[in-house]
Design a protein around this motif. Structure first.
Motif, PDB file in Angstrom:
ATOM      1  N   UNK A  77      14.305  28.301  83.680  1.00  8.02           N
ATOM      2  CA  UNK A  77      13.248  27.560  82.994  1.00  8.02           C
ATOM      3  C   UNK A  77      11.905  27.790  83.668  1.00  8.02           C
ATOM      4  N   UNK A  78      11.896  27.825  84.988  1.00  6.01           N
ATOM      5  CA  UNK A  78      10.659  28.086  85.726  1.00  6.01           C
ATOM      6  C   UNK A  78      10.162  29.503  85.437  1.00  6.01           C
ATOM      7  N   UNK A  79      11.080  30.462  85.444  1.00  8.79           N
ATOM      8  CA  UNK A  79      10.704  31.852  85.127  1.00  8.79           C
ATOM      9  C   UNK A  79      10.171  31.952  83.702  1.00  8.79           C
ATOM     10  N   UNK A  80      10.811  31.253  82.787  1.00  9.49           N
ATOM     11  CA  UNK A  80      10.362  31.269  81.392  1.00  9.49           C
ATOM     12  C   UNK A  80       8.952  30.719  81.267  1.00  9.49           C
ATOM     13  N   UNK A  81       8.637  29.653  82.020  1.00 13.86           N
ATOM     14  CA  UNK A  81       7.289  29.080  81.976  1.00 13.86           C
ATOM     15  C   UNK A  81       6.258  30.079  82.482  1.00 13.86           C
ATOM     16  N   UNK A  82       6.611  30.817  83.537  1.00  9.53           N
ATOM     17  CA  UNK A  82       5.687  31.829  84.068  1.00  9.53           C
ATOM     18  C   UNK A  82       5.461  32.934  83.051  1.00  9.53           C
ATOM     19  N   UNK A  83       6.530  33.392  82.431  1.00  5.55           N
ATOM     20  CA  UNK A  83       6.402  34.455  81.426  1.00  5.55           C
ATOM     21  C   UNK A  83       5.597  33.976  80.219  1.00  5.55           C
ATOM     22  N   UNK A  84       5.810  32.733  79.824  1.00  3.07           N
ATOM     23  CA  UNK A  84       5.037  32.181  78.704  1.00  3.07           C
ATOM     24  C   UNK A  84       3.564  32.040  79.078  1.00  3.07           C
ATOM     25  N   UNK A  85       3.295  31.704  80.342  1.00  2.00           N
ATOM     26  CA  UNK A  85       1.899  31.642  80.806  1.00  2.00           C
ATOM     27  C   UNK A  85       1.229  33.010  80.689  1.00  2.00           C
ATOM     28  N   UNK A  86       1.940  34.069  81.095  1.00  2.00           N
ATOM     29  CA  UNK A  86       1.370  35.413  80.987  1.00  2.00           C
ATOM     30  C   UNK A  86       1.155  35.782  79.521  1.00  2.00           C
ATOM     31  N   UNK A  87       2.152  35.486  78.692  1.00  2.00           N
ATOM     32  CA  UNK A  87       2.042  35.820  77.273  1.00  2.00           C
ATOM     33  C   UNK A  87       0.896  35.071  76.608  1.00  2.00           C
TER      34      UNK A  87
END
Length: 363
Positions: A77-87
């Motif tokens: 979930x933390x990794x997903x939040x980071x990837x969504x931030x980049x996107x």
């Protein structure tokens, strides 16, 4: 800025928008505007308390979301939040900023759709309004007509401009700039028409449901981390371009303006912190002379160009960069900067320091 934060009813009627000139950048009656400001009565700030409460609650919820990252949340979930931030960041930097506001490159329909979806997930107002405010910011930078005028202080430039009514000059000068090109893009028109349901789905529902469905995260953790924390973090990284990058850093291209090369913002806003360069050469798609260095957005646009989705990338020539550094930059006092510098700059700078040392010894 968020769609529920309105500082005034100031949308320009589509029928009132004049034809767009080849460049909307930095032509304007700035001197007349600055002179008029000196003769004006002090402007009284009108705080919009609803906006203050909403922003406050969002930031409190984001802090709570950050605690969940170190508690009950799954690492995915933390990794997903980071990837969504980049996107979502790319939706602002490569999309709303470099593509739609400055037209520094062109994009085919699939790429425009990809960036519009990311920009919608970022919830910083629809592309039309974001681009409108940004064009006004560039043309009337650091005057009363600038939506986030940095001369009104760091806090105002960062978030305060969203917590009060717009200065009348922002509205008046905004009507003098054309946005016809935006209204000719069907993606921009569609997003503007259905913006509220789109942001509910893109920013809050999907980031909450996907972690739950894909790896069994709780709805609670997914909502506060992938939706709220990611959203507020992206907001603040974008705001730093308006605040920190107008206060701290070098001015190698134009020492007469406040926008600076600010590396905190470079990292936080995935490449947008080369702000002295950007305000000097706003049509350059890379916003920097350094190419891919520290500039994830430029890397992305180059990758899209390699597969044929981005094209007509505009860039400043090395010769123009060198001439501008010589004419208005700070390289005479701070030394070389970047890739392109006058041939004798290092030697002349060294000679300048030696002469200063000799004078000190003589005294």
């Amino acid at each position: 800025m968020p769609p529920f934060i309105k500082t005034n009813v100031n949308d320009v009627l589509d029928s009132d928008i004049p034809d767009l000139e080849p460049s909307v950048e930095l032509k304007g009656d700035l001197n007349d505007l600055l002179q008029a400001q000196k003769n004006q009565k002090p402007y009284k700030i009108q705080i919009v308390w609803r906006n203050v409460i909403i922003m406050g609650l969002l930031h409190v919820a984001a802090i709570y979301g950050a605690t969940l990252c170190f508690g009950t949340a799954k690492w995915q979930t933390v990794v997903a939040a980071i990837l969504l931030y980049v996107y979502t960041g790319l939706g602002i930097t490569a999309g709303a900023h470099r593509l739609w506001s400055h037209r520094s490159y062109k994009a085919k329909f699939p790429l425009r759709l990809f960036l519009a979806l990311a920009q919608t997930m970022a919830v910083q107002n629809h592309i039309y309004e974001w681009s409108r405010d940004h064009r006004v910011h560039h043309k009337y930078s650091e005057t009363d007509a600038d939506p986030h005028n940095a001369k009104r202080g760091f806090f105002f430039a960062h978030v305060g401009w969203l917590l009060c009514r717009k200065h009348p000059e922002v509205i008046n000068k905004g009507k003098t700039i054309s946005y016809d090109d935006l209204l000719r893009d069907p993606i921009v028109v569609f997003q503007r028409r259905y913006y509220i349901p789109l942001i509910l789905i893109c920013c809050f529902i999907l980031p909450t449901l996907l972690p739950t469905l894909l790896w069994g995260e709780t709805l609670w953790n997914a909502y506060f981390i992938c939706a709220i924390l990611r959203y507020v973090w992206t907001l603040n990284m974008t705001w730093l371009v308006n605040s920190a990058a107008h206060f701290w850093g070098r001015h190698p291209y134009d020492k007469n303006i406040h926008p600076a090369e600010n590396y905190l913002t470079v990292y936080g806003a995935i490449g947008e912190g080369f702000h002295n360069y950007h305000h000097t050469f706003p049509w350059d798609y890379s916003t920097s002379e350094l190419g891919w260095r520290f500039n994830l957005t430029t890397m992305f646009i180059n990758a899209m160009a390699a597969i044929g989705q981005a094209y007509d990338l505009k860039q400043v020539s090395p010769e123009m960069i060198i001439k501008r550094k010589l004419r208005t930059g700070d390289i005479d006092t701070h030394g070389n900067y970047g890739l392109y510098n006058p041939p004798m700059m290092k030697e002349s700078t060294s000679l300048h320091h030696r002469q200063d040392n000799d004078k000190q010894h003589q005294h």
